[in-house]
Design an enzyme around this catalytic site. Sequence first.
Site, PDB file in Angstrom:
ATOM      1  N   ASP A   1      31.517  28.610  59.862  1.00  0.00           N
ATOM      2  CA  ASP A   1      31.519  27.245  59.330  1.00  0.00           C
ATOM      3  C   ASP A   1      30.124  26.626  59.247  1.00  0.00           C
ATOM      4  OD1 ASP A   1      34.251  27.530  59.390  1.00  0.00           O
ATOM      5  OD2 ASP A   1      34.630  25.659  60.466  1.00  0.00           O
TER       6      ASP A   1
ATOM      7  N   HIS B   1      34.400  23.361  52.720  1.00  0.00           N
ATOM      8  CA  HIS B   1      34.383  22.716  54.049  1.00  0.00           C
ATOM      9  C   HIS B   1      33.937  21.255  53.946  1.00  0.00           C
ATOM     10  CE1 HIS B   1      34.773  22.767  58.307  1.00  0.00           C
ATOM     11  NE2 HIS B   1      33.483  22.893  58.620  1.00  0.00           N
TER      12      HIS B   1
ATOM     13  N   HIS C   1      30.658  17.421  55.770  1.00  0.00           N
ATOM     14  CA  HIS C   1      31.280  17.644  57.079  1.00  0.00           C
ATOM     15  C   HIS C   1      31.791  16.335  57.693  1.00  0.00           C
ATOM     16  CE1 HIS C   1      31.883  19.281  61.183  1.00  0.00           C
ATOM     17  NE2 HIS C   1      32.024  20.437  60.534  1.00  0.00           N
TER      18      HIS C   1
ATOM     19  N   HIS D   1      30.294  29.763  63.912  1.00  0.00           N
ATOM     20  CA  HIS D   1      29.418  28.909  63.101  1.00  0.00           C
ATOM     21  C   HIS D   1      28.119  29.627  62.743  1.00  0.00           C
ATOM     22  CE1 HIS D   1      32.177  25.969  64.872  1.00  0.00           C
ATOM     23  NE2 HIS D   1      31.831  25.159  63.885  1.00  0.00           N
TER      24      HIS D   1
END
Length: 264
Positions: free
Chosen positions: A87, A138, A142, A234
């Site tokens: 991510d 995504h 964020h 991540h």
Amino acid sequence: MRSRALLAYALGLVLVLGGCAQPGRVVAVGGPAPSPSTTPAPSPKPTVSPRPTRPPTTGKPVRPLPAKLPAGLRRTTGVRPVALTFDDGPSPTWTPKILDRLRAAKVTATFCLVGREAQRHPELVRRIVREGHQLCNHSWKHNIDLGRLPVAEIRADLVRTNKAIQTAAPGAPIAFYRQPGGRWTPEVVAVAKQLGMRSLHWSVDPQDWAKPPATTIKHRVLAAVRPGSIVLLHDGGGDRAATFAACPAVIADLKRRFGVTRLR
């Protein structure tokens, strides 16, 4: 003579009092009466604009989070092999290194891309696609509260992110959407589905976003993983040295016990 004078005086008094009794008129004794004053017209009532048909761009949550995760989330691979997901990238520092690790191990993963980072680093988006990895939206920046915003704002954010990714890698499919922080709402799941994306959650979270040591990340993943697990890691959002260091041992163990698959 005196009676006539009194009578004249009385008549004059009546005339004066009668003039004063007329609304809006002043009578001055010994001079001409001014024109009647003009009463101002009432001010018009303010016009009330109709309510907008689309909610304004507020950037502020408008609904609470549901008490439990909504339906429609992908949380397993559906087969024995597990899936790796990364991510918050692409990161010019860490994404190339993670890609090198994956290529060396001959496995593929899913990269959940932040829109503005994809716009800044289109060459990394192209490399992700070129090396056979899966793409996932995504959100643009964020925003962990995106799912709580008006539906029109959710849609605009996801569309903007898809556009940045597809500008970098024309024709590349974006199969999934992942809500930042896992703060899902039925609204964001519905919008993702309308845009042709499945909502991607996870089943193993070693909390590498908090930057624990590599040994801790490794232990948490290997202790929690099960057949079909989706592992959250991540490659963006800050220093990912520990995640990068943990990858070889994690990938080797997952390949040996379960196999590693590309999400479909």
